[in-house]
Design an enzyme around this catalytic site. Structure first.
Site, PDB file in Angstrom:
ATOM      1  N   GLU A 134      78.862  53.974  79.049  1.00 48.16           N
ATOM      2  CA  GLU A 134      78.238  54.557  80.549  1.00 48.16           C
ATOM      3  C   GLU A 134      78.803  55.971  80.889  1.00 48.16           C
ATOM      4  O   GLU A 134      80.162  56.338  80.733  1.00 48.16           O
ATOM      5  CB  GLU A 134      78.473  53.371  81.602  1.00 48.16           C
ATOM      6  CG  GLU A 134      77.677  52.406  81.257  1.00 48.16           C
ATOM      7  CD  GLU A 134      76.298  52.343  81.541  1.00 48.16           C
ATOM      8  OE1 GLU A 134      75.769  53.235  82.071  1.00 48.16           O
ATOM      9  OE2 GLU A 134      75.737  51.120  81.814  1.00 48.16           O
TER      10      GLU A 134
ATOM     11  N   GLU B 272      69.889  46.230  81.181  1.00 50.34           N
ATOM     12  CA  GLU B 272      71.211  46.458  81.757  1.00 50.34           C
ATOM     13  C   GLU B 272      70.552  47.038  83.118  1.00 50.34           C
ATOM     14  O   GLU B 272      71.297  46.490  84.254  1.00 50.34           O
ATOM     15  CB  GLU B 272      72.075  47.551  81.135  1.00 50.34           C
ATOM     16  CG  GLU B 272      73.222  47.596  81.775  1.00 50.34           C
ATOM     17  CD  GLU B 272      73.528  48.445  82.954  1.00 50.34           C
ATOM     18  OE1 GLU B 272      74.355  48.389  83.902  1.00 50.34           O
ATOM     19  OE2 GLU B 272      72.486  49.300  83.274  1.00 50.34           O
ATOM     20  N   GLU B 273      69.731  47.705  83.284  1.00 47.73           N
ATOM     21  CA  GLU B 273      69.203  48.394  84.244  1.00 47.73           C
ATOM     22  C   GLU B 273      68.330  47.398  85.389  1.00 47.73           C
ATOM     23  O   GLU B 273      68.112  47.547  86.342  1.00 47.73           O
ATOM     24  CB  GLU B 273      68.243  49.635  84.091  1.00 47.73           C
ATOM     25  CG  GLU B 273      69.280  50.656  83.218  1.00 47.73           C
ATOM     26  CD  GLU B 273      70.102  51.410  84.107  1.00 47.73           C
ATOM     27  OE1 GLU B 273      70.159  51.046  85.281  1.00 47.73           O
ATOM     28  OE2 GLU B 273      70.693  52.403  83.489  1.00 47.73           O
TER      29      GLU B 273
ATOM     30  N   HIS C  53      69.654  58.270  86.737  1.00 42.56           N
ATOM     31  CA  HIS C  53      68.799  57.743  87.675  1.00 42.56           C
ATOM     32  C   HIS C  53      67.965  58.784  88.315  1.00 42.56           C
ATOM     33  O   HIS C  53      67.062  58.373  88.979  1.00 42.56           O
ATOM     34  CB  HIS C  53      69.289  56.727  88.452  1.00 42.56           C
ATOM     35  CG  HIS C  53      69.839  55.327  87.817  1.00 42.56           C
ATOM     36  ND1 HIS C  53      69.965  54.146  87.974  1.00 42.56           N
ATOM     37  CD2 HIS C  53      70.352  55.266  86.700  1.00 42.56           C
ATOM     38  CE1 HIS C  53      70.538  53.328  87.398  1.00 42.56           C
ATOM     39  NE2 HIS C  53      70.800  53.919  86.499  1.00 42.56           N
TER      40      HIS C  53
ATOM     41  N   ASP D  83      72.418  58.329  80.748  1.00 48.00           N
ATOM     42  CA  ASP D  83      72.466  57.098  81.120  1.00 48.00           C
ATOM     43  C   ASP D  83      71.365  56.119  80.159  1.00 48.00           C
ATOM     44  O   ASP D  83      70.388  55.811  80.603  1.00 48.00           O
ATOM     45  CB  ASP D  83      72.245  56.721  82.500  1.00 48.00           C
ATOM     46  CG  ASP D  83      72.350  55.269  83.117  1.00 48.00           C
ATOM     47  OD1 ASP D  83      72.930  54.276  82.275  1.00 48.00           O
ATOM     48  OD2 ASP D  83      72.073  54.979  84.151  1.00 48.00           O
TER      49      ASP D  83
ATOM     50  N   HIS E 166      73.269  50.047  76.517  1.00 54.15           N
ATOM     51  CA  HIS E 166      72.089  49.645  76.771  1.00 54.15           C
ATOM     52  C   HIS E 166      71.069  50.645  76.425  1.00 54.15           C
ATOM     53  O   HIS E 166      71.383  51.870  76.432  1.00 54.15           O
ATOM     54  CB  HIS E 166      71.766  49.155  78.364  1.00 54.15           C
ATOM     55  CG  HIS E 166      72.047  50.289  79.332  1.00 54.15           C
ATOM     56  ND1 HIS E 166      70.949  51.102  79.659  1.00 54.15           N
ATOM     57  CD2 HIS E 166      73.033  50.635  79.920  1.00 54.15           C
ATOM     58  CE1 HIS E 166      71.451  51.982  80.446  1.00 54.15           C
ATOM     59  NE2 HIS E 166      72.701  51.629  80.851  1.00 54.15           N
TER      60      HIS E 166
ATOM     61  N   ASP F 200      67.815  50.400  77.479  1.00 50.51           N
ATOM     62  CA  ASP F 200      66.749  50.535  78.517  1.00 50.51           C
ATOM     63  C   ASP F 200      67.056  51.607  79.389  1.00 50.51           C
ATOM     64  O   ASP F 200      68.279  52.023  79.742  1.00 50.51           O
ATOM     65  CB  ASP F 200      66.622  49.197  79.156  1.00 50.51           C
ATOM     66  CG  ASP F 200      67.872  48.835  79.953  1.00 50.51           C
ATOM     67  OD1 ASP F 200      69.042  48.859  79.257  1.00 50.51           O
ATOM     68  OD2 ASP F 200      67.673  48.133  81.001  1.00 50.51           O
TER      69      ASP F 200
HETATM   70 ZN   LIG Z   1      73.908  52.725  82.250  1.00 49.44          ZN
END
Ligand SMILES: [Zn+2]
Length: 381
Positions: free
Chosen positions: A168, A139-140, A354, A106, A73, A75
């Protein structure tokens, strides 16, 4: 237009270009255009399976089986307070061998390492079967219009994948010490227990929903839902929100709201957990509304060619043997695995994902790309 080379290697360079694109969910911010510009010279064909503002790229090369999907992903999650970042999260910056930026771990590093691995592999010769990239910009977020949508479309066309690697961040302390071979399912519920509002001095004229709910919750909290198995920890039940009361100290509330979530293993199913919860609620609460949401089935990739190739590739590069992990949160593997692909997640160290000042070790970037290369050569070479 070519972007300048840093001298840190092609994965680093591509990663920096991706980090500089501010792709907050569901905005792809041009990341897929950049990926297409890298994959086009290799002969890939492209299809955009966009939906509801989400950018989804399906890029394929070759034909027939086996079909290997490299998934990721573009995003990223919001930055949080900018003044607590040491450098601008969308300006890649290096300090002491570490690259900082939102998405560094990520999972723009996974995508960059995959693209560079494919470039090297194809420079050495053609692969058998079909090699595909499945890249999404959702995805997030709710993840409704991203990989799940692409899988639905391709499944209807009869596309059948054999293998999938999701890039990931799976590693724990050093690169390749852990790969994700399964995930628990996630099942949640917004529960409202209905009573009858009244004066606390006249309890017989009211019906206190908190008093009905507490013994029900006590029972749910104490329940052993299953014992897990050799691959998964036992199913867990957690209350995340609890609210009731009017604010006044002399009023019996008319309703009580609870939000709870299961992370469940393959020994339980969403239907069995729901039925067991309703059996408890039915005994304690005469009137309630349960609004369930189910965001992912559990999956487990059993030992086969993909895990074998992943372990061999990692061991060849690091000398270590990865742990097989099934904990942690959900990922798009939950949509790809049920499609029939042996699916693993292999990526960089996940300790900063994150968080503020997200980062990745620069030396891990080329190594991660070598791990992907080793898997591709073992399965499609
Ligand atoms: Zn991720």
């Amino acid at each position: 237009m070519a972007e300048a080379s840093s001298g840190e290697g092609p994965v680093f360079d591509l990663l920096c270009q991706l980090i500089a694109r501010k792709s907050l969910t569901p905005d792809d911010a041009g990341c897929c255009d950049l990926l297409e510009s890298r994959l086009a010279p290799l002969g890939f064909s492209f299809e955009r399976i966009d939906a509801e503002g989400v950018t989804n790229l399906w890029a394929t090369l070759g034909s027939g089986a086996p079909l290997m999907i490299l998934a990721g992903h573009t995003d990223v999650v919001p930055t949080g307070p900018l003044d607590q970042w040491i450098s601008d999260p969308f300006v890649p910056s290096v300090r002491e061998g570490v690259l900082y930026g939102r998405g560094a771990a990520d999972m723009k590093s996974g995508i960059a390492a995959m693209v560079c691995a494919v470039e090297r592999v194809l420079a050495a010769g053609p692969l058998r079967g079909t090699l595909a990239f499945l890249i999404t910009s959702d995805e997030e977020g709710m993840a409704r219009h991203g990989t799940r949508h692409v899988v639905d479309v391709l499944r209807q066309r009869g596309v059948k994948p054999d293998y999938a690697i999701v890039g990931e961040a799976s590693s724990n302390e050093i690169l390749g010490d852990r790969i994700v071979v399964g995930r628990r399912g996630s099942l949640g519920c917004n529960l409202r227990v209905l009573g009858k509002q009244g004066h606390v001095a006249y309890p017989h004229k009211g019906d206190n929903p908190v008093h009905r709910l507490i013994p029900a919750l006590a029972e749910l909290v104490a329940t052993q839902w299953d014992n897990g198995n050799e691959h998964f920890p036992p199913t867990s039940f957690q209350i995340s929100n609890f609210h009731s009361g009017t604010g006044a100290n002399n009023v019996i509330p008319g309703e009580a709201d609870v939000v709870f979530n299961f992370r469940y293993c393959t020994e339980s199913s969403a239907e069995s957990l729901k039925a067991r919860v309703h059996a408890v609620l039915d005994r304690h609460c005469p009137s309630y509304e349960a609004d369930w949401w189910h965001t992912g089935e559990p999956f487990l990739t059993s030992h086969g060619e993909l895990i074998g190739a992943a372990v061999a590739s990692i061991t060849e590069l690091t000398g270590g043997t990865p742990e097989f992990f099934t904990g942690g949160g959900t990922s798009d593997a939950r949509f790809i695995a049920p499609w029939g692909a042996q699916t693993v997640e292999i990526g960089p160290i996940n300790d900063s994902i994150h968080k503020l000042n997200e980062h990745v070790k620069i030396e891990d970037l080329a190594a991660l790309s070598r791990i992907y290369e080793g898997v591709l050569l073992r399965l499609l070479g």
